[in-house]
Design a protein around this motif. Structure first.
Motif, mmCIF file in Angstrom:
data_model
loop_
_atom_site.group_PDB
_atom_site.id
_atom_site.type_symbol
_atom_site.label_atom_id
_atom_site.label_comp_id
_atom_site.label_asym_id
_atom_site.label_seq_id
_atom_site.Cartn_x
_atom_site.Cartn_y
_atom_site.Cartn_z
ATOM 1 N N ASP A 138 0.849 -1.205 0.000
ATOM 2 C CA ASP A 138 0.000 0.000 0.000
ATOM 3 C C ASP A 138 0.875 1.242 0.000
ATOM 4 O OD1 ASP A 138 -2.075 -1.710 0.163
ATOM 5 O OD2 ASP A 138 -2.627 -1.246 2.235
ATOM 6 N N GLY A 139 1.913 1.199 0.834
ATOM 7 C CA GLY A 139 2.823 2.345 0.941
ATOM 8 C C GLY A 139 3.500 2.611 -0.389
ATOM 9 N N MET A 140 3.941 1.553 -1.077
ATOM 10 C CA MET A 140 4.624 1.722 -2.362
ATOM 11 C C MET A 140 3.674 2.324 -3.396
ATOM 12 S SD MET A 140 7.267 1.892 -4.018
ATOM 13 C CE MET A 140 8.697 1.414 -3.083
ATOM 14 N N LEU A 168 10.341 9.574 10.507
ATOM 15 C CA LEU A 168 9.673 9.552 9.206
ATOM 16 C C LEU A 168 8.155 9.591 9.381
ATOM 17 C CD1 LEU A 168 10.802 9.302 6.349
ATOM 18 C CD2 LEU A 168 10.762 6.828 6.600
ATOM 19 N N GLU A 169 7.656 8.732 10.260
ATOM 20 C CA GLU A 169 6.202 8.661 10.445
ATOM 21 C C GLU A 169 5.653 9.981 10.964
ATOM 22 O OE1 GLU A 169 4.514 5.329 12.486
ATOM 23 O OE2 GLU A 169 5.837 3.919 11.442
ATOM 24 N N LYS A 170 6.379 10.609 11.867
ATOM 25 C CA LYS A 170 5.895 11.889 12.418
ATOM 26 C C LYS A 170 5.976 12.996 11.387
ATOM 27 C CE LYS A 170 6.871 11.393 17.311
ATOM 28 N NZ LYS A 170 8.094 11.398 18.113
ATOM 29 N N TRP A 171 7.100 13.042 10.661
ATOM 30 C CA TRP A 171 7.318 14.162 9.730
ATOM 31 C C TRP A 171 6.336 14.125 8.567
ATOM 32 C CZ3 TRP A 171 8.921 15.179 4.652
ATOM 33 C CH2 TRP A 171 9.351 16.490 4.405
ATOM 34 N N LEU A 172 6.019 12.930 8.079
ATOM 35 C CA LEU A 172 5.127 12.834 6.923
ATOM 36 C C LEU A 172 3.726 13.336 7.258
ATOM 37 C CD1 LEU A 172 6.325 9.421 5.429
ATOM 38 C CD2 LEU A 172 6.686 11.696 4.459
ATOM 39 N N VAL A 173 3.364 13.253 8.545
ATOM 40 C CA VAL A 173 2.054 13.736 8.991
ATOM 41 C C VAL A 173 2.105 15.249 9.221
ATOM 42 C CG1 VAL A 173 0.380 13.589 10.888
ATOM 43 C CG2 VAL A 173 1.468 11.512 10.019
ATOM 44 N N LYS A 174 3.265 15.698 9.676
ATOM 45 C CA LYS A 174 3.408 17.128 9.992
ATOM 46 C C LYS A 174 4.771 17.617 9.485
ATOM 47 C CE LYS A 174 2.626 20.094 13.928
ATOM 48 N NZ LYS A 174 2.941 20.251 15.336
ATOM 49 N N LEU A 211 0.517 13.614 4.791
ATOM 50 C CA LEU A 211 -0.178 12.322 4.771
ATOM 51 C C LEU A 211 -0.969 12.137 6.070
ATOM 52 C CD1 LEU A 211 2.596 9.869 3.423
ATOM 53 C CD2 LEU A 211 0.622 10.760 2.169
ATOM 54 N N SER A 212 -2.037 11.357 6.025
ATOM 55 C CA SER A 212 -2.749 10.974 7.255
ATOM 56 C C SER A 212 -1.845 10.003 8.016
ATOM 57 C CB SER A 212 -4.058 10.285 6.905
ATOM 58 O OG SER A 212 -3.777 9.045 6.281
ATOM 59 N N SER A 213 -2.089 9.801 9.312
ATOM 60 C CA SER A 213 -1.151 8.943 10.048
ATOM 61 C C SER A 213 -1.195 7.487 9.561
ATOM 62 C CB SER A 213 -1.343 9.057 11.565
ATOM 63 O OG SER A 213 -2.682 9.050 11.882
ATOM 64 N N ASP A 214 -2.361 7.006 9.111
ATOM 65 C CA ASP A 214 -2.431 5.633 8.558
ATOM 66 C C ASP A 214 -1.538 5.504 7.335
ATOM 67 O OD1 ASP A 214 -4.271 5.097 10.414
ATOM 68 O OD2 ASP A 214 -5.936 4.680 9.016
ATOM 69 N N LYS A 215 -1.691 6.466 6.454
ATOM 70 C CA LYS A 215 -0.912 6.415 5.206
ATOM 71 C C LYS A 215 0.578 6.586 5.495
ATOM 72 C CE LYS A 215 -4.130 7.200 1.564
ATOM 73 N NZ LYS A 215 -5.414 7.753 2.053
ATOM 74 N N ALA A 216 0.901 7.450 6.457
ATOM 75 C CA ALA A 216 2.318 7.677 6.807
ATOM 76 C C ALA A 216 2.944 6.374 7.292
ATOM 77 C CB ALA A 216 2.434 8.772 7.855
ATOM 78 N N GLU A 217 2.169 5.574 8.021
ATOM 79 C CA GLU A 217 2.697 4.301 8.521
ATOM 80 C C GLU A 217 2.995 3.359 7.352
ATOM 81 O OE1 GLU A 217 0.181 3.011 11.866
ATOM 82 O OE2 GLU A 217 1.215 1.070 11.617
ATOM 83 N N ASP A 218 2.043 3.279 6.411
ATOM 84 C CA ASP A 218 2.252 2.411 5.230
ATOM 85 C C ASP A 218 3.465 2.880 4.426
ATOM 86 O OD1 ASP A 218 -0.088 1.364 6.103
ATOM 87 O OD2 ASP A 218 -1.283 1.880 4.331
ATOM 88 N N VAL A 219 3.551 4.193 4.236
ATOM 89 C CA VAL A 219 4.650 4.744 3.439
ATOM 90 C C VAL A 219 5.990 4.491 4.142
ATOM 91 C CG1 VAL A 219 5.683 6.928 2.680
ATOM 92 C CG2 VAL A 219 3.301 6.434 2.138
#
Ligand code: HEC
Ligand code: HEC
Length: 229
Positions: free
Chosen positions: A20-22, A66-72, A107-115
């Protein structure tokens, strides 16, 4: 048997998350970030890249960051990825032309996790990483600053706190939060192995001093800059 199934279930779940992330990466990020390598081999090719390469993300980033930055996302390079495109003449010296800088996609936090899951699977080829390894240890901020600034002139292009230092390179006070320590050792010892046309010079810093610089970057990153800015 039950345990084996549980384990298989887990790896399966993580594989689909990465898929999903890819898919998100291909659709929403590949326009600006290279996901397959190799690094740009000419200045022209580098100038066509709109953001840093991500094809070795798994060898570079700390996943938590990474997960935090992609959300904010917060700006890391004060004058953008190619600073030459974002400066204008000022009274005494060049100034950043903030109007030309655009905010990073969120990104939303769900999507950030996948990415993040997908990005962490993208590892650097061995020749980029080299044999560099961080050996641990710590240093005081004031001694570290001497090695970084006085001995090696790194501050000419890097801010060591918000508003203090050069503006053409990325801020370094958050570098150790963002990047793995081994990556930092490797990048500082040979920036051109990662990005042949990078504007970052190879300063031929002696190995023990590279270790000290990374210890210094870790000491800087202990401050909670995100809350201060
Ligand atoms: C319009 C171009 C553009 C798009 C689209 C884009 N980025 Fe970026 N990205 C950039 C730029 C420019 C930077 C540098 C930002 C800075 O230094 O403040 C960056 C920085 C990053 C960084 C930090 C890199 C580093 O080493 O400092 C990551 C991680 C990242 N982007 C991931 C993504 C992901 C994931 C997506 C898709 C959801 C994405 N980007 C979409 C332009 C883009
Ligand atoms: C002439 C300006 C300049 C000088 C001097 C300079 N750098 Fe850089 N540095 C840069 C630029 C530009 C980048 C971004 C590199 C890229 O995207 O390829 C960078 C990137 C970095 C990074 C982050 C790596 C990354 O992938 O974002 C670190 C850490 C770093 N430099 C440390 C240092 C150290 C340590 C010194 C002194 C030995 C130094 N720099 C001297 C311009 C400079």
């Amino acid at each position: 048997m039950k345990y084996l199934l549980l384990f298989l279930g887990f790896t399966f779940a993580s594989a689909t998350l990465a898929d999903d992330g890819m898919a998100i990466l291909q659709k929403r990020c590949a326009n600006c970030h290279d996901l397959s390598g190799p690094a740009a081999q000419s200045v022209q090719a580098l100038w066509q890249r709109k953001g840093p390469d991500l094809f070795y993300a798994g060898s570079k980033y700390n996943r938590e960051w990474l997960e935090k930055w992609l959300v904010k996302p917060r700006r890391i390079r004060p004058a953008g990825y190619h600073y030459i495109q974002h400066i204008k003449p000022g009274k005494k010296r060049d100034m950043i032309d903030a109007a030309t800088l655009t905010p990073h996609p969120v990104l939303s936090s769900d999507k950030a996790e996948d990415v993040a899951e997908a990005l962490m699977k993208l590892k650097a080829p061995a020749e980029m990483m080299g044999a560099a390894a961080f050996k641990g240890g710590s240093i005081s901020v004031s001694f570290g600053e001497m090695v970084f600034d006085k001995f090696n002139g790194c501050m000419a292009c890097h801010e060591i706190e918000p508003g203090y230092g050069g503006l053409s390179g990325p801020e370094v006070y958050t570098a150790a939060k963002r990047y793995q320590a081994d990556y930092l050792v490797s990048f500082i010892s040979s920036p051109q192995a990662w990005n042949p046309k990078t504007p970052m010079p190879n300063k031929h810093v002696a190995e023990p001093n590279i270790q000290k610089i990374v210890q210094y970057l870790q000491a800087l990153a202990k401050e909670n800059w995100d809350e201060k800015k």
